[in-house]
Scaffold this active site. Structure first.
Site, PDB file in Angstrom:
ATOM      1  N   PRO A  27      -2.528  -4.258   3.383  1.00  0.00           N
ATOM      2  CG  PRO A  27      -1.533  -6.498   2.011  1.00  0.00           C
ATOM      3  CD  PRO A  27      -1.683  -5.616   3.603  1.00  0.00           C
ATOM      4  CD  GLN A  88       0.759  -8.902  -0.516  1.00  0.00           C
ATOM      5  OE1 GLN A  88      -0.296  -8.920  -1.292  1.00  0.00           O
ATOM      6  NE2 GLN A  88       0.615  -9.355   0.794  1.00  0.00           N
ATOM      7  CB  CYS A 118      -5.151 -13.535  -2.553  1.00  0.00           C
ATOM      8  SG  CYS A 118      -6.454 -13.012  -3.459  1.00  0.00           S
ATOM      9  CE  LYS A 159      -2.169  -9.331   4.943  1.00  0.00           C
ATOM     10  NZ  LYS A 159      -3.527  -9.958   4.178  1.00  0.00           N
ATOM     11  CG  ASN A 219      -4.747  -9.192   9.050  1.00  0.00           C
ATOM     12  OD1 ASN A 219      -4.814  -9.751   8.089  1.00  0.00           O
ATOM     13  ND2 ASN A 219      -5.023  -7.893   9.280  1.00  0.00           N
ATOM     14  N   GLY A 243      -6.566  -3.566   8.188  1.00  0.00           N
ATOM     15  CA  GLY A 243      -7.224  -3.278   6.885  1.00  0.00           C
ATOM     16  C   GLY A 243      -8.411  -2.681   6.996  1.00  0.00           C
ATOM     17  NE  ARG A 244     -12.184  -6.754   6.774  1.00  0.00           N
ATOM     18  CZ  ARG A 244     -12.738  -7.832   7.408  1.00  0.00           C
ATOM     19  NH1 ARG A 244     -14.121  -7.879   7.165  1.00  0.00           N
ATOM     20  NH2 ARG A 244     -12.247  -8.391   8.381  1.00  0.00           N
TER      21      ARG A 244
HETATM   22  C1  LIG Z   1     -10.852  -5.372  -0.570  1.00  0.00           C
HETATM   23  C2  LIG Z   1      -9.917  -6.441  -0.114  1.00  0.00           C
HETATM   24  C3  LIG Z   1      -8.376  -6.615  -0.728  1.00  0.00           C
HETATM   25  C4  LIG Z   1      -7.419  -7.216  -0.192  1.00  0.00           C
HETATM   26  N1  LIG Z   1      -6.080  -7.296  -0.747  1.00  0.00           N
HETATM   27  C5  LIG Z   1      -5.349  -7.830  -0.178  1.00  0.00           C
HETATM   28  C6  LIG Z   1      -3.955  -7.882  -1.021  1.00  0.00           C
HETATM   29  O1  LIG Z   1      -3.710  -7.399  -2.158  1.00  0.00           O
HETATM   30  N2  LIG Z   1      -2.984  -8.356  -0.260  1.00  0.00           N
HETATM   31  C7  LIG Z   1      -3.300  -8.959   0.713  1.00  0.00           C
HETATM   32  O2  LIG Z   1      -2.154  -9.558   1.610  1.00  0.00           O
HETATM   33  N3  LIG Z   1      -4.355  -9.210   1.491  1.00  0.00           N
HETATM   34  C8  LIG Z   1      -5.329  -8.365   1.038  1.00  0.00           C
HETATM   35  N4  LIG Z   1      -6.378  -8.290   1.607  1.00  0.00           N
HETATM   36  C9  LIG Z   1      -6.559  -9.070   3.131  1.00  0.00           C
HETATM   37  C10 LIG Z   1      -6.341  -7.890   4.112  1.00  0.00           C
HETATM   38  O3  LIG Z   1      -4.834  -7.498   3.892  1.00  0.00           O
HETATM   39  C11 LIG Z   1      -6.376  -8.684   5.612  1.00  0.00           C
HETATM   40  O4  LIG Z   1      -5.650  -9.564   5.595  1.00  0.00           O
HETATM   41  C12 LIG Z   1      -8.032  -8.806   5.748  1.00  0.00           C
HETATM   42  O5  LIG Z   1      -8.931  -7.748   5.225  1.00  0.00           O
HETATM   43  C13 LIG Z   1      -8.101  -9.131   7.084  1.00  0.00           C
HETATM   44  O6  LIG Z   1      -7.740  -7.760   8.229  1.00  0.00           O
HETATM   45  P1  LIG Z   1      -8.677  -6.731   8.323  1.00  0.00           P
HETATM   46  O7  LIG Z   1      -9.945  -7.420   9.178  1.00  0.00           O
HETATM   47  O8  LIG Z   1      -7.886  -5.908   9.378  1.00  0.00           O
HETATM   48  O9  LIG Z   1      -9.609  -6.120   7.410  1.00  0.00           O
HETATM   49  C14 LIG Z   1      -7.750  -7.716   1.256  1.00  0.00           C
HETATM   50  C15 LIG Z   1      -8.940  -7.665   1.988  1.00  0.00           C
HETATM   51  C16 LIG Z   1      -9.840  -6.952   1.270  1.00  0.00           C
HETATM   52  C17 LIG Z   1     -11.168  -6.866   2.199  1.00  0.00           C
END
Ligand SMILES: Cc1cc2nc3c(=O)[nH]c(=O)nc-3n(C[C@H](O)[C@H](O)[C@H](O)COP(=O)(O)O)c2cc1C
Length: 334
Positions: A27, A88, A118, A159, A219, A243-244
């Site tokens: 997310p 979520q 968050c 999470k 993650n 995510g990213r």
């Molecule tokens: C712009 C942005 C928005 C995010 N929004 C959420 C969210 O709404 N809910 C959540 O559980 N994590 C959120 N995250 C965290 C991501 O789900 C993830 O845990 C984090 O980016 C690490 O994973 P990655 O390295 O694969 O991006 C957000 C991350 C980013 C960068």
């Protein structure tokens, strides 16, 4: 939308290995909305998605907000590609979380996730997200109350980051969430204080597994097939959330699953389709979201990098669309 023929032609390049990991699209608030979920799941390889967090304070979330943020509630909780979407919620008031979780289920949610990761200041200041990782007792109290009041057949997951300040707090926090009744737990392997640096420390997953029995989803920082393999080796997890990395390379999931070659790239037509799909919200929104996505892809693709350089200065959506069309025509000429 991405056409199925494109998906089929991508997938026909390689035959899949037999044992596959379970892959989640992370997310991401302000990025992975309904349209992006539709888009990314159409490329294949994603087994589950999660909505951007829906903030719960001290009142019911209206049905219109649920349907706006999670249109998949009206399609058996799945994207058009048939990928399940978990709702979520983010908050700290167990009673209101519970009431809103139950309403989401009445509207069609098939499972609920609680956000304890968050790091945003405004969210933490109002007692939500990663700040709750300072108190395993509260994690337990919140999850157990929400779990108790949800229908038994609806899974409740969580999470979290490792902790607020100390990574070792992940052991107690995970134990509290498991005791509270969550069926599985995603761990973003950083503390809140670490925000997005240093690198995610995947080694905690094995230590958490020695403490609790529920399935874990690894993650953080999976940007390539090599990252994925390293994370898999270190954590011995079956499930991973990205995510990213998914924004940088929308084909990362199918690459991890060995369904396409690692140098495969999405086409300019996909960008044009993405822009058009977002025009349903508004042309300016579509322009902003398309620029945002292209910017994310610049690190991984020279083609997208060049497109971003051309498009980033355009301010009028009509001109933006025209330029997208030109880029598409140019790509057809090779
Ligand atoms: C712009 C942005 C928005 C995010 N929004 C959420 C969210 O709404 N809910 C959540 O559980 N994590 C959120 N995250 C965290 C991501 O789900 C993830 O845990 C984090 O980016 C690490 O994973 P990655 O390295 O694969 O991006 C957000 C991350 C980013 C960068």
């Amino acid at each position: 939308m991405v056409k199925n023929f494109m998906l089929h032609s991508l997938l026909s390049k390689k035959s899949p290995p037999t044992e596959q990991p379970t892959l989640w699209l992370a997310p991401m608030e302000g990025v992975i909305d309904f349209i992006m979920r539709e888009f990314l799941t159409n490329f294949g390889g994603i087994d589950h998605c999660m909505t951007e967090f829906i903030r719960v304070v001290d009142q019911p979330i209206s049905d219109s907000v649920f349907f706006r943020d999670v249109p998949e509630l009206q399609t058996q909780g799945k994207t058009a590609a048939g990928v399940s979407v978990t709702v979520q919620l983010l908050g700290s008031d167990a009673n209101w979380l519970s009431q809103n979780a139950n309403r989401a289920v009445e509207l069609g949610a098939k499972d609920i996730d609680l956000n304890f990761g968050c790091p945003a200041k405004t969210v933490n200041r109002h007692d939500g997200g990663a700040t709750l990782l300072k108190s395993p007792d509260r994690l337990y109290q919140i999850t157990s109350e929400v779990r108790k009041k949800l229908p038994a057949h609806i899974p409740l997951s969580a999470k979290m980051r490792l902790g607020y300040e100390n990574p070792e707090d992940c052991l107690e926090n995970a134990a509290a969430l498991a005791a509270g009744g969550v069926s599985h737990l995603t761990v973003h392997c950083r503390t809140k204080k670490q925000m997005y640096a240093p690198s995610a420390d995947w080694t905690w997953l094995k230590k958490i597994r020695q403490k609790i029995q529920i399935p874990l989803i690894a993650n953080g920082d999976i940007f390539s097939v090599a990252d994925f393999k390293k994370c898999q080796d270190l954590t011995e997890c079956d499930s991973f959330m990205i995510g990213r990395g998914a924004l940088q390379d929308p084909l990362l999931f199918v690459k991890i699953k060995g369904l396409v070659e690692e140098d495969a790239q999405i086409s300019s037509k996909s960008i044009q389709d993405f822009f058009r799909a977002n025009c349903a919200v508004s042309p300016h929104f579509a322009q902003a979201r398309t620029k945002q996505w292209l910017k994310n892809m610049t690190g991984k693709s020279e083609k997208m990098s060049a497109a971003f350089e051309k498009l980033k200065v355009i301010t009028e959506p009509a001109n933006f669309e025209q330029e997208l069309q030109l880029l598409f025509e140019k790509s057809l000429q090779g």
